[in-house]
Design a protein around this motif. Structure first.
Motif, mmCIF file in Angstrom:
data_model
loop_
_atom_site.group_PDB
_atom_site.id
_atom_site.type_symbol
_atom_site.label_atom_id
_atom_site.label_comp_id
_atom_site.label_asym_id
_atom_site.label_seq_id
_atom_site.Cartn_x
_atom_site.Cartn_y
_atom_site.Cartn_z
ATOM 1 N N UNK A 98 -8.310 14.889 11.097
ATOM 2 C CA UNK A 98 -6.922 14.543 10.799
ATOM 3 C C UNK A 98 -6.770 14.497 9.286
ATOM 4 N N UNK A 99 -5.673 15.045 8.802
ATOM 5 C CA UNK A 99 -5.335 14.973 7.380
ATOM 6 C C UNK A 99 -3.891 14.524 7.239
ATOM 7 N N UNK A 100 -3.609 13.896 6.121
ATOM 8 C CA UNK A 100 -2.258 13.473 5.811
ATOM 9 C C UNK A 100 -1.828 14.147 4.516
ATOM 10 N N UNK A 101 -0.545 14.502 4.470
ATOM 11 C CA UNK A 101 -0.013 15.228 3.323
ATOM 12 C C UNK A 101 1.408 14.740 3.045
ATOM 13 N N UNK A 102 1.773 14.732 1.782
ATOM 14 C CA UNK A 102 3.142 14.360 1.424
ATOM 15 C C UNK A 102 4.109 15.452 1.858
ATOM 16 N N UNK A 120 -7.505 -0.286 9.270
ATOM 17 C CA UNK A 120 -6.318 -0.684 10.049
ATOM 18 C C UNK A 120 -5.061 -0.659 9.185
ATOM 19 N N UNK A 121 -5.142 -1.254 8.011
ATOM 20 C CA UNK A 121 -3.977 -1.314 7.122
ATOM 21 C C UNK A 121 -3.608 0.081 6.634
ATOM 22 N N UNK A 122 -4.606 0.911 6.349
ATOM 23 C CA UNK A 122 -4.325 2.284 5.931
ATOM 24 C C UNK A 122 -3.605 3.037 7.042
ATOM 25 N N UNK A 123 -4.080 2.906 8.273
ATOM 26 C CA UNK A 123 -3.442 3.575 9.408
ATOM 27 C C UNK A 123 -1.999 3.102 9.571
ATOM 28 N N UNK A 124 -1.772 1.804 9.486
ATOM 29 C CA UNK A 124 -0.412 1.261 9.597
ATOM 30 C C UNK A 124 0.487 1.811 8.488
ATOM 31 N N UNK A 125 -0.039 1.880 7.282
ATOM 32 C CA UNK A 125 0.734 2.382 6.143
ATOM 33 C C UNK A 125 1.064 3.850 6.333
ATOM 34 N N UNK A 126 0.082 4.640 6.751
ATOM 35 C CA UNK A 126 0.318 6.070 6.976
ATOM 36 C C UNK A 126 1.353 6.289 8.079
ATOM 37 N N UNK A 127 1.293 5.513 9.129
ATOM 38 C CA UNK A 127 2.283 5.633 10.212
ATOM 39 C C UNK A 127 3.684 5.274 9.716
ATOM 40 N N UNK A 128 3.781 4.220 8.910
ATOM 41 C CA UNK A 128 5.079 3.821 8.366
ATOM 42 C C UNK A 128 5.634 4.918 7.449
ATOM 43 N N UNK A 129 4.770 5.476 6.603
ATOM 44 C CA UNK A 129 5.204 6.562 5.718
ATOM 45 C C UNK A 129 5.610 7.795 6.524
ATOM 46 N N UNK A 130 4.877 8.066 7.587
ATOM 47 C CA UNK A 130 5.202 9.203 8.460
ATOM 48 C C UNK A 130 6.549 8.977 9.155
ATOM 49 N N UNK A 131 6.776 7.767 9.654
ATOM 50 C CA UNK A 131 8.030 7.472 10.354
ATOM 51 C C UNK A 131 9.241 7.549 9.424
ATOM 52 N N UNK A 132 9.011 7.389 8.121
ATOM 53 C CA UNK A 132 10.082 7.485 7.138
ATOM 54 C C UNK A 132 10.204 8.882 6.527
ATOM 55 N N UNK A 150 0.786 -1.226 0.000
ATOM 56 C CA UNK A 150 0.000 0.000 0.000
ATOM 57 C C UNK A 150 0.818 1.276 0.000
ATOM 58 N N UNK A 151 2.107 1.233 0.270
ATOM 59 C CA UNK A 151 2.898 2.461 0.404
ATOM 60 C C UNK A 151 2.858 3.325 -0.854
ATOM 61 N N UNK A 200 -3.443 17.348 0.697
ATOM 62 C CA UNK A 200 -3.859 16.668 1.926
ATOM 63 C C UNK A 200 -5.206 15.971 1.782
ATOM 64 N N UNK A 201 -5.316 14.840 2.487
ATOM 65 C CA UNK A 201 -6.571 14.085 2.489
ATOM 66 C C UNK A 201 -6.810 13.485 3.860
ATOM 67 N N UNK A 202 -8.067 13.349 4.185
ATOM 68 C CA UNK A 202 -8.470 12.675 5.408
ATOM 69 C C UNK A 202 -8.448 11.164 5.153
ATOM 70 N N UNK A 203 -8.315 10.370 6.217
ATOM 71 C CA UNK A 203 -8.265 8.917 6.037
ATOM 72 C C UNK A 203 -9.460 8.348 5.270
ATOM 73 N N UNK A 204 -10.660 8.837 5.552
ATOM 74 C CA UNK A 204 -11.837 8.344 4.839
ATOM 75 C C UNK A 204 -11.773 8.653 3.356
#
Length: 122
Positions: free
Chosen positions: A74-78, A47-59, A19-20, A31-35
């Motif tokens: 909450x929003x996520x952005x590159x 669950x998998x989306x959250x795990x992927x977003x956390x992994x991408x964030x940690x990197x 999924x990365x 930016x986009x919200x998880x939904x």
């Protein structure tokens, strides 16, 4: 050789998760919200989306923005680093588009050969 400390191996490890690259690509327009991400991607569990977003964030590829609203948002952005992956992901997608039929044909041949080997002789 792709040694443990090889930079190329680092790059492959970053996008090796199913999924990365998909999530990075889904965030390419902002930016986009998880939904919104789940709807745009399809087929990924929360669950998998959250795990992927956390992994991408940690990197360092994605940043999480949390807003103190009711309900919380909450929003996520590159990040700039995440945006730098868009071109390689696009090139890989182009390769896949150009060669998907060949890969699928090879998979079919492999599966057919496996089935023939599993049949009893006689």
């Amino acid at each position: 050789m792709f040694l443990a400390d090889c930079q190329a191996r680092l790059a492959f490890d970053l996008i090796a998760n199913t999924w990365s690259a998909v999530v990075v690509w889904a965030l390419r327009h902002g930016p986009r919200r998880p939904g919104e991400l789940r709807a745009a991607i399809g087929g990924v569990s929360p669950k998998v989306l959250t795990e992927t977003l956390r992994r991408l964030e940690s990197n360092g590829l994605v940043v999480r923005h949390s807003y103190a609203e009711a309900p919380p948002r909450v929003e996520y952005e590159l990040t700039g680093l995440g945006r730098s992956l868009l071109e390689p992901i696009e090139r890989l997608g182009e390769w896949a588009f150009a060669h998907a039929d060949e890969v699928m044909a090879a998979q079919d041949r492999w599966e057919t050969a496996d089935e023939l080997e599993e049949r009893p002789a006689g």
